[in-house]
Write a protein that holds these residues in place. Structure first.
Motif, mmCIF file in Angstrom:
data_model
loop_
_atom_site.group_PDB
_atom_site.id
_atom_site.type_symbol
_atom_site.label_atom_id
_atom_site.label_comp_id
_atom_site.label_asym_id
_atom_site.label_seq_id
_atom_site.Cartn_x
_atom_site.Cartn_y
_atom_site.Cartn_z
ATOM 1 N N GLY A 167 -48.641 104.494 13.939
ATOM 2 C CA GLY A 167 -49.321 103.968 12.752
ATOM 3 C C GLY A 167 -48.872 102.573 12.347
ATOM 4 O O GLY A 167 -49.368 102.019 11.370
ATOM 5 N N LYS A 168 -47.905 102.023 13.084
ATOM 6 C CA LYS A 168 -47.402 100.695 12.703
ATOM 7 C C LYS A 168 -47.664 99.674 13.808
ATOM 8 O O LYS A 168 -47.966 100.035 14.936
ATOM 9 N N ALA A 169 -47.489 98.382 13.436
ATOM 10 C CA ALA A 169 -47.612 97.324 14.431
ATOM 11 C C ALA A 169 -46.265 97.154 15.134
ATOM 12 O O ALA A 169 -45.234 97.614 14.625
ATOM 13 N N LYS A 170 -46.276 96.515 16.308
ATOM 14 C CA LYS A 170 -45.006 96.159 16.951
ATOM 15 C C LYS A 170 -44.349 95.067 16.131
ATOM 16 O O LYS A 170 -45.051 94.291 15.469
ATOM 17 N N ASP A 171 -43.064 94.978 16.212
ATOM 18 C CA ASP A 171 -42.367 93.955 15.429
ATOM 19 C C ASP A 171 -42.059 92.749 16.327
ATOM 20 O O ASP A 171 -41.127 92.777 17.119
ATOM 21 N N PHE A 172 -42.878 91.705 16.187
ATOM 22 C CA PHE A 172 -42.683 90.510 17.007
ATOM 23 C C PHE A 172 -41.900 89.421 16.265
ATOM 24 O O PHE A 172 -41.897 88.262 16.685
ATOM 25 N N SER A 173 -41.252 89.788 15.144
ATOM 26 C CA SER A 173 -40.618 88.745 14.321
ATOM 27 C C SER A 173 -39.548 87.962 15.094
ATOM 28 O O SER A 173 -39.418 86.746 14.912
ATOM 29 N N ALA A 174 -38.805 88.640 15.975
ATOM 30 C CA ALA A 174 -37.725 87.941 16.688
ATOM 31 C C ALA A 174 -38.283 86.816 17.548
ATOM 32 O O ALA A 174 -37.759 85.697 17.560
ATOM 33 N N LEU A 175 -39.360 87.090 18.243
ATOM 34 C CA LEU A 175 -39.869 86.042 19.121
ATOM 35 C C LEU A 175 -40.616 84.965 18.344
ATOM 36 O O LEU A 175 -40.647 83.799 18.765
ATOM 37 N N ILE A 176 -41.145 85.327 17.176
ATOM 38 C CA ILE A 176 -41.819 84.304 16.360
ATOM 39 C C ILE A 176 -40.766 83.334 15.804
ATOM 40 O O ILE A 176 -40.940 82.115 15.847
#
Ligand code: FSO
Ligand code: SF4
Length: 546
Positions: A340-349
């Motif tokens: 139900g959630k999105a992947k967490d791409f914050s590290a690569l952003i």
């Protein structure tokens, strides 16, 4: 190790020391061990179903994901495979317990073997590889079936990630794996291979539905191949759900998103056009990534294959991330999304923000988006062009690109095609000619790109539509020739799917698969008219009947 699953296998026989793709022997062996355990898990899943009991959804998912992980160039990370083998053993034991009795093991110990250490795994792996099947025709058919299943698993997983799944596809995958453990005749195994093609069509149809329901039908689109001034993230592979999560999370961050190789068709989907920072396509086909990633300067995200190991001189390795089935020791891995959630791409952003903008390596546009709905919308124009003789013939040149020198054949072939012919393409094979000035016929571009390799399904639908419009009984009576390039196992399922739709006389290059024994190759030639390629001039004459 022994691996001959892809087109670039050593000397077109088999990789035995190290993969031409860069796969190390320990990873190759662990992949064999994983497939061995998947067969055991499938025996148990089938037995549970026979008893009328439910197979846990996680078993279906595990088989699918694991097959995908063993596709060429998808995952080179030994630790991931060791972990996967442990998970396979626990899952198997759980299924054994649910079953309550141990089914017959059919000549292997995939239901009882267990290990704790990597050394034990490696020792076992050496005894469960492809060459354990001695009869070359049985081996050939078993492997052809397994490679078809690997391709099917990749497509099923992309659909699954968008919330689309079909129990019958999971059941087929597992039953077919069981079939590879049984003493079946060549005829029986051939039957399984042909059924694999039928399920390939179902799986591609499911993925098509998943993609178009979620993101709209691809439409004619011009994609910029230059660069902008912001730092960027280059997303590669095939997974559109990852594409969506990345585009959403990069909005307003000052980071642009570019596609590489097989992710190019993401630009054709209406849902992705609203993102202003979705900048364009950078570079070329997968095998040119060592150069493309160097000049891109920003962060790279692999959602699937095809990964090329960085060179010792490469400076970009610390900027590369993998996710899903893909992996490489030394690249950072983004964990799966939670339900139900999105992947967490914050590290690569965050990482991308610290990078320099990409270096411009070319300028201009690529045109694409000719999947079935868009071509059907243009049907009148296309039919008129065929009736008037403006279009003499279509050439399906779908499939894969690769680094083999002989693949320049496809560029030359495209260049030499008469001006009254149109190329229908899908997959990364297009990079051999999609930047050539091939022009158009009455406004219809001479290269119609349907999308990714799985969108070969669109090409089949287009052929079936034309058959209907021209009131023909046989799809082979259409003015369509098939000159397909293959590289890895997704191309195998595409080929089997086309065969199951009745398409004949497909030419396959640049070389015929090493895993086809002479007898199996002969069956394909006799039954389906499968052919190889020679030179562009010779083949042109043959295809045009001159
Ligand atoms: Fe190409 Fe790689 Fe799409 Fe393949 S990028 S070679 S057949 O993974 O899947 O066409
Ligand atoms: Fe060789 Fe291809 Fe196997 Fe890699 S995937 S080891 S190149 S056959």
């Amino acid at each position: 190790m022994f691996c001959f699953q892809c087109q670039e296998t050593a000397q077109n026989r088999g990789c035995t020391v190290r993969g031409v793709c860069g796969k190390t022997p320990d990873v190759a062996n662990l992949q064999d061990l994983l497939v061995f355990l998947l067969k055991g898990i499938s025996v148990l899943a089938s037995a549970l179903r026979e008893k009328g009991e439910k197979v846990p959804a996680k078993a279906n998912r595990f088989v699918m994901e694991s097959l995908f992980m063993t596709i060429t160039n998808a995952n080179f990370d030994k630790e991931r495979f060791v972990k996967r083998v442990h998970e396979a053993l626990s899952l198997r034991d759980e299924l054994l317990e649910a079953l309550g009795s141990v089914p017959e093991e059919r000549g292997s110990d995939s239901l009882s073997w267990r290990a704790e250490s990597v050394e034990e795994m490696e020792a076992k792996a050496a005894t469960v590889g492809i060459l354990q099947t001695e009869d070359v025709d049985v081996r050939s058919l078993r492997e052809l079936l397994i490679y078809g299943l690997k391709g099917m698993a990749a497509y099923a997983e992309h659909a699954f990630n968008l919330g689309f799944e079909q129990e019958e596809i999971f059941i087929f995958m597992q039953d077919a794996l069981v079939a590879t453990t049984q003493d079946l005749s060549v005829e029986e195994l051939t039957g399984w291979v042909l059924r694999c093609g039928e399920y390939g069509v179902k799986t591609m149809a499911l993925l098509d539905k998943a993609n178009t329901t979620t993101y709209g039908s691809p439409e004619i689109t011009k994609v910029n191949i230059g660069v902008r001034k912001n730092p960027g993230i280059l997303i590669s592979g095939h997974d559109l759900r990852d594409m969506q999560d990345l585009l959403e999370q990069t909005q307003g961050t000052g980071v642009d998103v570019y596609t590489h190789s097989e992710m190019l068709p993401a630009h054709y989907y209406p849902a992705f056009k609203k993102y202003e920072h979705f900048a364009g396509n950078y570079g070329s086909a997968w095998w040119k990534q060592n150069e493309d990633f160097e000049t891109f300067n920003g962060v790279i995200l692999f959602t699937t294959n095809c990964i090329v190991p960085p060179r010792s001189t490469s400076t970009y390795a610390d900027r590369v991330y993998t996710t899903g089935a893909s992996g490489f020791a030394g690249f950072k891995h983004i964990a799966d999304r939670q339900e139900g959630k999105a992947k967490d791409f914050s590290a690569l952003i965050e990482h991308a923000k610290r990078c320099a903008p990409p270096v411009e390596i070319e300028q201009g546009e690529i045109i694409g988006g000719f999947a079935h709905a868009q071509v059907f919308a243009l049907a009148d124009k296309v039919v008129e062009a065929v009736k008037s003789g403006a279009i003499r013939k279509f050439f399906v040149m779908a499939g894969c690109d690769g680094r083999m020198k002989g693949r320049s054949y496809y560029t030359e072939f495209a260049e030499k095609l008469p001006k009254d012919t149109v190329i229908l393409t899908a997959g990364c094979a297009k990079y051999r000619y999609n930047k050539l000035p091939l022009g158009d016929i009455n406004g219809i571009p001479r290269v119609l790109d349907a999308g990714q390799c799985n969108d070969s399904y669109s090409l089949a639908l287009i052929a079936l539509k034309l058959k209907e419009v021209f009131e023909l009984n046989d799809v082979n009576d259409l003015p369509i020739a098939y000159n397909i390039a293959w590289y890895e196992q997704k191309a195998v399922i595409v080929l089997l799917a086309l065969l199951s739709l009745g398409v004949k006389n497909i030419h396959l290059g640049p070389t015929l698969p090493a895993f086809l024994s002479p007898n199996v190759a002969n069956v394909l030639v006799q039954t389906f008219g499968i052919g190889s390629i020679t030179t562009p001039d010779e083949d042109m004459k043959m295809f045009l009947g001159e």
